[in-house]
Write an enzyme that holds these catalytic residues in place. Structure first.
Site, PDB file in Angstrom:
ATOM      1  N   LYS A  98       0.840  -1.191   0.000  1.00 44.06           N
ATOM      2  CA  LYS A  98       0.000   0.000   0.000  1.00 44.06           C
ATOM      3  C   LYS A  98       0.879   1.246   0.000  1.00 44.06           C
ATOM      4  O   LYS A  98       2.001   1.234   0.508  1.00 44.06           O
ATOM      5  CB  LYS A  98      -0.907   0.014   1.233  1.00 44.06           C
ATOM      6  N   ASP A 169      -5.308  -6.826 -12.673  1.00 39.44           N
ATOM      7  CA  ASP A 169      -4.000  -7.251 -12.167  1.00 39.44           C
ATOM      8  C   ASP A 169      -3.090  -7.671 -13.306  1.00 39.44           C
ATOM      9  O   ASP A 169      -1.903  -7.324 -13.336  1.00 39.44           O
ATOM     10  CB  ASP A 169      -4.163  -8.416 -11.185  1.00 39.44           C
TER      11      ASP A 169
END
Length: 395
Positions: A98, A169
């Site tokens: 993140k 992805d």
């Protein structure tokens, strides 16, 4: 034979899909991939399943061949020390933490480039490292929803649908490969690396192509068309007598051939259908006529007739059909690797066919920490130190 990316070392601090998919491609091309996880293994896909084979997840296997596995506690002094040594000797650092995590660990880009100015640093996040969404977690399903992809997938009856695989992805992993190799090429001129900031959200929006362009040109919000094409007709699925198939007519000449194949040559000159623009306007009427005709014969019949006339055609195949497809066998798109736990595992191969430096499959998807001792020994650490670190869960 020298591999295309031989001599390139990638520190892979990624997990799940986008990052591991990128690093596997680089590994297939010959780069040395060091997959860094927390002690015990921190790639969640190791536990995603079933199916498992002897406790090994099929999901994990699909994106982790041609890598070595090193486990490190990056919050510990020892783990940071090892990572810094590896950064000095590497070409690429790839992470999908993140936003802000690498900074908290003390390995933000500014620090890494001080250690090694030639490093290519690729960051993959859900929404990017700038903008108001930068702290939001990014998952493929969420990105498919937010990017507009789901709003144009499915039909009026189904409602919005996601693709059957985590396509955002995959797209981001491919963009990461492009960005990394581009930065490595540029480094040959400048002598310096650089940072690549990739987001799943950006990659997904970039994939809207003609649908996005249609909206930007007209301001008209596109609707779900199911298996129909927004700009070309007939370019859709049809039911045959025994299955389903796809016809993809790209021009008026192909449409005329299709009309002959179905025994209705006059359709090609019908004012309602004579041009693609007219066929788009009268999509429903044409689809009804063609569906009635296609339902009279089996898929194999239509496949033979369409291929004779060079009309783009494809049966809708199951994965069993795909696995047994002679074309894919001829292209070596399936391979077998021996795994120390799972035994013989079958995998989907690389689509990259290079004439002088072909891809190679040297390494099974590794167990967590399988190469820790080998890598640390190569960095100059003695076995007693490594043994102690393992006992203390530092590696």
């Amino acid at each position: 034979m020298t591999a295309a990316l031989e001599g390139i070392r990638v520190l892979d601090l990624t997990r799940v899909l986008a990052g591991p998919y990128c690093s596997m491609i680089l590994g297939d091309l010959g780069a040395e991939i060091i997959k860094v996880e927390a002690p015990g293994g921190s790639d969640e896909t190791r536990t995603w399943g079933p199916p498992f084979k002897e406790g090994v997840s099929a999901y994990y296997l699909c994106t982790n061949r041609n890598k070595k596995s090193l486990t490190l506690d990056l919050k510990s002094r020892e783990g940071k020390e090892v990572l810094e040594k590896l950064v000095r000797e590497s070409d690429v650092v790839l992470n999908n933490f993140k936003t802000g995590t690498m900074e908290r660990l003390g390995f933000e880009y500014d620090h890494i480039k001080e250690i090694n100015p030639r490093i290519v640093f690729c960051s993959i996040t859900g929404f990017g490292e700038t903008g108001p969404y930068q702290q939001l977690p990014g998952y493929d399903f969420i990105i498919q929803a937010m990017s507009g992809l789901m709003s144009i997938t499915g039909d009026d009856q189904s409602g919005p649908q996601k693709l059957g695989v985590a396509i955002t992805d995959i797209l981001t992993g491919l963009y990461a490969c492009i960005g990394i190799q581009t930065a490595l090429l540029e480094r040959e001129r400048s002598g310096y690396g650089q940072k690549i900031d990739l987001s799943l959200y950006d990659a997904a929006v970039s994939s809207l192509i003609n649908i996005g362009s249609n909206f930007l040109m007209t301001g008209k919000v596109p609707q779900r068309l199911g298996n129909h094409h927004a700009n070309i007709v007939p370019y859709q699925t049809f039911r045959s007598r025994d299955g389903e198939m796809v016809i993809a007519v790209g021009n008026d000449r192909q449409f005329a051939h299709l009309c002959a194949v179905v025994g209705q040559p006059s359709l090609a000159s019908d004012p309602l259908f004579s041009t693609n623009a007219k066929r788009v306007e009268n999509r429903e009427a044409l689809s009804y006529i063609l569906q009635e005709l296609f339902s009279q014969e089996k898929t194999a019949y239509w496949q033979d007739r369409c291929q004779e006339k060079h009309i783009p055609f494809g049966p809708i195949q199951t994965l069993e059909d795909v696995r047994n497809d002679e074309q894919l066998k001829a292209r070596d798109m399936f391979l077998n690797l021996e795994h120390p736990k799972a035994g013989n595992v079958e995998m989907i191969g690389s689509p990259l066919k290079l004439s002088r430096t072909p891809v190679d499959y040297k390494q099974h998807p590794p167990d967590a920490g399988e190469h820790t001792e080998e890598i640390l020994t190569g960095l100059g650490y003695d076995k007693n130190t490594i043994r102690k670190w393992k006992k203390d869960h530092k590696v």
